[in-house]
Write a protein that holds these residues in place. Structure first.
Motif, mmCIF file in Angstrom:
data_model
loop_
_atom_site.group_PDB
_atom_site.id
_atom_site.type_symbol
_atom_site.label_atom_id
_atom_site.label_comp_id
_atom_site.label_asym_id
_atom_site.label_seq_id
_atom_site.Cartn_x
_atom_site.Cartn_y
_atom_site.Cartn_z
ATOM 1 N N THR A 26 -3.374 5.521 5.567
ATOM 2 C CA THR A 26 -2.847 4.420 4.773
ATOM 3 C C THR A 26 -3.926 3.819 3.897
ATOM 4 O O THR A 26 -5.078 3.638 4.331
ATOM 5 C CB THR A 26 -2.275 3.328 5.715
ATOM 6 N N PHE A 27 -3.545 3.432 2.665
ATOM 7 C CA PHE A 27 -4.456 2.812 1.709
ATOM 8 C C PHE A 27 -3.815 1.514 1.229
ATOM 9 O O PHE A 27 -2.720 1.517 0.678
ATOM 10 C CB PHE A 27 -4.715 3.747 0.530
ATOM 11 N N GLN A 28 -4.495 0.382 1.449
ATOM 12 C CA GLN A 28 -3.983 -0.908 1.025
ATOM 13 C C GLN A 28 -5.031 -1.650 0.198
ATOM 14 O O GLN A 28 -6.220 -1.503 0.427
ATOM 15 C CB GLN A 28 -3.625 -1.757 2.243
ATOM 16 N N PHE B 87 -10.913 -1.356 -0.604
ATOM 17 C CA PHE B 87 -9.575 -1.253 -0.038
ATOM 18 C C PHE B 87 -9.682 -1.088 1.479
ATOM 19 O O PHE B 87 -10.762 -0.825 2.022
ATOM 20 C CB PHE B 87 -8.788 -0.089 -0.654
ATOM 21 N N LYS B 88 -8.530 -1.224 2.136
ATOM 22 C CA LYS B 88 -8.453 -1.012 3.586
ATOM 23 C C LYS B 88 -7.878 0.376 3.851
ATOM 24 O O LYS B 88 -6.817 0.722 3.339
ATOM 25 C CB LYS B 88 -7.585 -2.089 4.238
ATOM 26 N N PHE B 89 -8.579 1.141 4.646
ATOM 27 C CA PHE B 89 -8.187 2.513 4.977
ATOM 28 C C PHE B 89 -7.792 2.563 6.456
ATOM 29 O O PHE B 89 -8.540 2.097 7.319
ATOM 30 C CB PHE B 89 -9.334 3.476 4.700
ATOM 31 N N GLY C 286 0.823 -1.201 0.000
ATOM 32 C CA GLY C 286 0.000 0.000 0.000
ATOM 33 C C GLY C 286 0.854 1.246 0.000
ATOM 34 O O GLY C 286 2.063 1.215 -0.254
ATOM 35 N N ASP D 122 -7.768 -0.080 11.551
ATOM 36 C CA ASP D 122 -7.991 -0.526 10.173
ATOM 37 C C ASP D 122 -9.490 -0.509 9.885
ATOM 38 O O ASP D 122 -10.271 -1.107 10.622
ATOM 39 C CB ASP D 122 -7.474 -1.951 9.974
#
Length: 235
Positions: free
Chosen positions: A233-235, A190-192, A46, A184
């Motif tokens: 964070t962006f994953q 997506f996971k922010f 990410g 999380d």
């Protein structure tokens, strides 16, 4: 009064929370799990964007009548993330990034030429251990800690000029320990992750002037960075 940059940070947080709420995170009875198998991947990647507030901790040889005054500014972070899943509750993370910041020094005991603008661009490389709770529907709190190092591209360490001609110098390499927490949020695609971390240097960063009795550096035993990172964070 808030500066424009502080308003921008609060606006980002507000919009992020509004987006999360719109996806049903805080609605009762919402049992649909987004990205249900995301955390089962051995590796994940990410990027992050964020803000920083750098400060300095001074240790003096003899305590001055007036401490050095530091005017802190809000800087910007950007970087990448590599995450290695160890088990359901532990992850090993590498988060290399670039941090831009500025600190302005005021020496109140020096009558003239007593202001130094210290702009820094850090290549920051932390190795972190992430400890998570059990996933709760579409969010999962965690704490994180570890060690890091940075390269200050604006250090002036090798500059032969010093404060006698207006050049403030720092050592290029710094080492830190870090600790923080975050949450999380599992969105549709997506996971922010918003998080906050404290970053504390463990070595002296001051490059001293040639004159051992310099009014700028002569009385300083050590100068160590400390900072707060707020990252998204962006994953």
């Amino acid at each position: 009064m808030f500066k424009k940059k502080h308003v921008f940070i609060l606006l980002c947080l507000f919009l992020g929370l509004q987006h999360i709420q719109a996806q049903g995170f805080f609605r009762r009875g919402n049992n649909i799990k987004n990205l249900e198998n995301f955390d089962k991947n051995r590796w994940s990647w990410g990027y992050f964007l964020g803000f920083n507030a750098y400060d300095f901790k001074f240790d003096y040889k003899e305590h001055p009548t007036q401490d050095i005054i530091i005017d802190k500014t809000t800087g910007f972070n950007v970087g990448l993330i590599g995450n290695l899943r160890l088990n359901d509750y532990m992850d090993l993370r590498l988060e290399p990034g670039v941090m831009f910041t500025q600190r302005n020094f005021m020496y109140p005991e020096i009558p003239e030429d007593n202001l130094r603008e210290v702009k820094s661009t850090y290549i920051h490389i932390p190795l972190l251990m992430k400890f998570s709770t059990k996933r709760l529907n579409n969010f999962k709190p965690f704490v994180v800690g570890g060690v890091s190092t940075s390269i200050n591209l604006s250090s002036n360490e090798n500059n032969p000029d010093d404060n006698s001609v207006g050049e403030f110098r720092m050592n290029t390499n710094t080492y830190y320990y870090e600790i923080g927490f975050g949450i999380d949020f599992y969105l549709y695609f997506f996971k922010f992750t918003p998080s906050i971390r404290g970053v504390f240097a463990i070595n002296d960063e001051l490059k001293r002037d040639l004159d051992p009795n310099s009014p700028y550096t002569g009385n300083i035993n050590s100068m160590e960075s400390r900072a707060i990172f707020i990252n998204f964070t962006f994953q």
